[in-house]
Design a protein around this motif. Structure first.
Motif, PDB file in Angstrom:
ATOM      1  N   CYS A  32      24.717  -9.336  46.929  1.00 48.53           N
ATOM      2  CA  CYS A  32      25.053  -9.733  45.560  1.00 48.53           C
ATOM      3  C   CYS A  32      24.219  -9.014  44.499  1.00 48.53           C
ATOM      4  O   CYS A  32      24.561  -9.069  43.318  1.00 48.53           O
ATOM      5  N   PRO A  36      28.817  -7.989  39.623  1.00 47.93           N
ATOM      6  CA  PRO A  36      29.271  -8.787  38.481  1.00 47.93           C
ATOM      7  C   PRO A  36      29.735 -10.172  38.926  1.00 47.93           C
ATOM      8  O   PRO A  36      30.038 -10.383  40.105  1.00 47.93           O
ATOM      9  N   PRO A  37      29.803 -11.128  37.979  1.00 47.62           N
ATOM     10  CA  PRO A  37      30.331 -12.454  38.303  1.00 47.62           C
ATOM     11  C   PRO A  37      31.716 -12.359  38.943  1.00 47.62           C
ATOM     12  O   PRO A  37      32.472 -11.429  38.678  1.00 47.62           O
ATOM     13  N   GLN A  59      28.275 -16.195  40.435  1.00 44.03           N
ATOM     14  CA  GLN A  59      28.184 -16.488  39.005  1.00 44.03           C
ATOM     15  C   GLN A  59      26.904 -15.861  38.454  1.00 44.03           C
ATOM     16  O   GLN A  59      25.946 -15.634  39.193  1.00 44.03           O
ATOM     17  N   GLU A  60      26.880 -15.624  37.168  1.00 40.28           N
ATOM     18  CA  GLU A  60      25.707 -15.053  36.503  1.00 40.28           C
ATOM     19  C   GLU A  60      24.473 -15.908  36.778  1.00 40.28           C
ATOM     20  O   GLU A  60      24.494 -17.121  36.586  1.00 40.28           O
ATOM     21  N   GLY A  61      23.401 -15.304  37.271  1.00 46.44           N
ATOM     22  CA  GLY A  61      22.142 -16.003  37.512  1.00 46.44           C
ATOM     23  C   GLY A  61      22.158 -16.962  38.688  1.00 46.44           C
ATOM     24  O   GLY A  61      21.258 -17.787  38.832  1.00 46.44           O
ATOM     25  N   TRP A  85      23.378 -22.359  39.172  1.00 45.11           N
ATOM     26  CA  TRP A  85      23.542 -21.365  38.112  1.00 45.11           C
ATOM     27  C   TRP A  85      23.736 -22.091  36.787  1.00 45.11           C
ATOM     28  O   TRP A  85      24.363 -23.137  36.732  1.00 45.11           O
ATOM     29  N   SER A  86      23.160 -21.583  35.750  1.00 45.32           N
ATOM     30  CA  SER A  86      23.330 -22.112  34.385  1.00 45.32           C
ATOM     31  C   SER A  86      23.204 -23.631  34.320  1.00 45.32           C
ATOM     32  O   SER A  86      23.993 -24.300  33.653  1.00 45.32           O
TER      33      SER A  86
END
Length: 119
Positions: A32, A36-37, A59-61, A85-86
């Protein structure tokens, strides 16, 4: 005496072949890192550095942790898998085989839904 040496040699060969059969070869381009997401990729577990799990919805982060064991360099066996994530958490409990879900799983989605699935 030679029979004992041969027996030990055969057992060692069987154990080596078994260990090799359970080691998943993960190429760095399939991880990963830098993806990108929404990518599908092998994610390194924060809980087990050097051990990976398949991520079908990057997913981002996003980070992942696993309460079970690793065989070779992939998560394996029964346990709980957490993706965060988030500020969101998605949890699942079930079996991983060579880093991928297999059989019945109970999922607790980030939006609060609970779902029983079979992989």
């Amino acid at each position: 005496m030679n029979c004992g040496i041969r027996l030990i040699g055969v057992l060692a060969a069987v154990l080596l072949l078994t260990a090799c059969a359970t080691t998943q070869q993960i190429d760095v381009v399939d991880t990963c890192a830098g993806k990108p997401p929404r990518s599908q990729c092998w994610m390194e577990l924060e809980s087990h550095p050097g051990c990976f799990v398949w991520n079908a919805f990057l997913q981002e982060g996003m980070t992942a942790s696993w309460s079970g064991e690793c065989a070779g360099n992939v998560a394996d066996g029964e346990g709980e898998l957490l993706f965060t994530w988030s500020g969101k958490v998605q949890a699942g409990r079930g079996a991983l085989v060579s880093g991928k879900p297999q059989g019945p799983w109970t999922l607790n989605h980030a939006d609060g839904r609970k779902e029983d699935v079979n992989y």
